[in-house]
Design a protein around this motif. Structure first.
Motif, PDB file in Angstrom:
ATOM      1  N   SER A  33       2.521  -1.817  -9.125  1.00  7.07           N
ATOM      2  CA  SER A  33       1.654  -2.345  -8.287  1.00  7.07           C
ATOM      3  C   SER A  33       1.874  -4.247  -9.245  1.00  7.07           C
ATOM      4  CB  SER A  33       0.254  -2.544  -8.065  1.00  7.07           C
ATOM      5  OG  SER A  33      -0.661  -2.172  -9.183  1.00  7.07           O
ATOM      6  N   GLU A  77       0.325   3.602  -9.121  1.00  3.89           N
ATOM      7  CA  GLU A  77      -0.726   1.939  -9.845  1.00  3.89           C
ATOM      8  C   GLU A  77       0.728   1.071 -10.094  1.00  3.89           C
ATOM      9  OE1 GLU A  77      -4.525   1.158 -10.456  1.00  3.89           O
ATOM     10  OE2 GLU A  77      -4.993   2.594  -8.531  1.00  3.89           O
ATOM     11  N   TYR A 108       0.063  -1.183   0.235  1.00  7.62           N
ATOM     12  CA  TYR A 108      -0.118   0.096  -0.511  1.00  7.62           C
ATOM     13  C   TYR A 108       1.091   1.200   0.050  1.00  7.62           C
ATOM     14  CZ  TYR A 108      -3.267   3.788   1.111  1.00  7.62           C
ATOM     15  OH  TYR A 108      -3.575   4.639   2.064  1.00  7.62           O
ATOM     16  N   LEU A 109       2.224   1.867   0.697  1.00  8.17           N
ATOM     17  CA  LEU A 109       2.507   2.420   0.801  1.00  8.17           C
ATOM     18  C   LEU A 109       3.854   2.637  -0.076  1.00  8.17           C
ATOM     19  CD1 LEU A 109       4.260   2.325   4.587  1.00  8.17           C
ATOM     20  CD2 LEU A 109       2.941   3.616   4.001  1.00  8.17           C
ATOM     21  N   GLU A 161       2.881   1.311  -3.664  1.00  7.61           N
ATOM     22  CA  GLU A 161       1.403   2.203  -4.594  1.00  7.61           C
ATOM     23  C   GLU A 161       0.945   3.835  -4.318  1.00  7.61           C
ATOM     24  OE1 GLU A 161      -2.167   0.162  -5.282  1.00  7.61           O
ATOM     25  OE2 GLU A 161      -0.642  -2.178  -5.240  1.00  7.61           O
ATOM     26  N   SER A 162       0.969   3.819  -2.741  1.00  8.42           N
ATOM     27  CA  SER A 162       0.816   5.063  -2.773  1.00  8.42           C
ATOM     28  C   SER A 162       1.907   6.800  -3.034  1.00  8.42           C
ATOM     29  CB  SER A 162       0.536   5.335  -1.346  1.00  8.42           C
ATOM     30  OG  SER A 162      -0.417   4.739  -0.946  1.00  8.42           O
ATOM     31  N   VAL A 163       3.398   5.951  -3.279  1.00  6.93           N
ATOM     32  CA  VAL A 163       4.195   6.550  -3.746  1.00  6.93           C
ATOM     33  C   VAL A 163       4.375   7.174  -4.959  1.00  6.93           C
ATOM     34  CG1 VAL A 163       6.314   7.401  -2.956  1.00  6.93           C
ATOM     35  CG2 VAL A 163       5.314   6.229  -0.633  1.00  6.93           C
TER      36      VAL A 163
END
Length: 111
Positions: free
Chosen positions: A59, A56, A48-49, A51-53
């Motif tokens: 991923s 997408e 999650y971290l 992908e946030s930074v």
């Protein structure tokens, strides 16, 4: 399933997948269901971290080989946060491949 129930089911399924991978693949060791569950949570948080930074595209569902390598790195790094887990580089690559195959057959909305 949506919401918290879906997230909990996803984590439990991920823990069982990690246990299976630890049993079947060389270079991956996960001791006990509790450690597998903790590893699933850590993998989800790191993913999650990232992908946030990074977006997408990083991923496994985003960009093929880049996502595959990212998943392998996340699995490898997880061993430093989970006491009952040990992974080699080859083991993390094999685990990323197996998890990718399982995820293709059991897709989820939770990322």
């Amino acid at each position: 399933m949506t919401g918290w129930v879906g997230a909990i089911v996803r984590l439990i399924v991920s823990a069982f997948v990690l246990l299976g991978i630890g049993f079947l693949l060389p270079g991956v060791e996960v001791i006990g269901f509790t450690n597998a569950l903790i590893a699933a949570v850590v993998i989800a948080l790191i993913g999650y971290l990232l992908e946030s930074v990074l977006g997408e595209d990083i991923s496994p569902q985003g960009r093929g080989i880049v996502g595959f390598i990212t998943a392998a790195i996340v699995i490898y790094v997880t061993q430093y946060f989970v006491v009952g887990m040990a992974v080699t580089v080859i083991g993390s690559l094999l685990a990323a491949l197996v998890i990718g195959i399982v995820d293709a057959f059991v897709p989820t909305q939770l990322r």
